[in-house]
Design an enzyme around this catalytic site. Structure first.
Site, mmCIF file in Angstrom:
data_model
loop_
_atom_site.group_PDB
_atom_site.id
_atom_site.type_symbol
_atom_site.label_atom_id
_atom_site.label_comp_id
_atom_site.label_asym_id
_atom_site.label_seq_id
_atom_site.Cartn_x
_atom_site.Cartn_y
_atom_site.Cartn_z
ATOM 1 N N VAL A 14 4.127 7.419 -4.047
ATOM 2 C CA VAL A 14 3.857 7.256 -2.616
ATOM 3 C C VAL A 14 4.417 8.484 -1.920
ATOM 4 C CG1 VAL A 14 3.853 4.729 -2.526
ATOM 5 C CG2 VAL A 14 5.981 5.947 -2.169
ATOM 6 N N SER A 15 3.772 8.846 -0.810
ATOM 7 C CA SER A 15 4.265 10.003 -0.068
ATOM 8 C C SER A 15 4.770 9.632 1.316
ATOM 9 C CB SER A 15 3.180 11.079 0.041
ATOM 10 O OG SER A 15 2.015 10.552 0.628
#
Length: 141
Positions: A14-15
């Protein structure tokens, strides 16, 4: 000579916090990958999860992605599973290079759960290329 057992690697990433809120948390991705492996009869001991939390998919210099690449190049992996193709990379070039130069050259299968991609089939291989260009390319629009 005893052959080293090849493993299945689940790669999760995830960013942003928004992705966590949208249900793409690292935990959710890992749950889905573990459930897939259980359905396929892959022993828990054969599964390794590699993660990159808080890192952009446009950067191929992510530590987890580098580890995944090294494991694949060392012929320790038989299958890579991701929750969604965009978790592997947000770059069409990087995705296709990884698939062609790393996975295909070493006979590694690739599964993307959300995209119904499974490269153990000819249709899955073709669909991967199409999906990479369409879905990841959409991020640039």
């Amino acid at each position: 000579m005893k052959l080293k057992m090849q493993k299945v690697v689940g790669y999760i990433r995830v960013s942003t916090n928004a992705q966590v809120a949208d249900g793409e948390s690292l935990e959710r991705q890992e749950e889905q990958i573990r459930a897939f492996c259980a359905r396929k009869g892959i022993p828990e001991a054969d599964l390794q999860i590699i993660s990159d939390g808080g890192l952009s998919g446009f950067k191929s210099s992510r530590p987890g992605f580098k580890s995944l690449t090294q494991l694949c190049l060392s012929k320790q992996v038989r299958m890579v599973v991701v929750y969604d193709l965009s978790r592997l990379s947000r770059s069409v070039r990087d995705t296709l290079a990884f698939v062609e130069d790393v996975m295909q050259k070493h006979g590694i299968e690739f599964v993307s759960l959300q995209n119904d991609i499974d490269t153990s089939t000819p249709m899955g291989k073709a669909f991967l290329t199409f999906n990479a260009m369409f879905k990841i390319g959409r991020a640039h629009v």
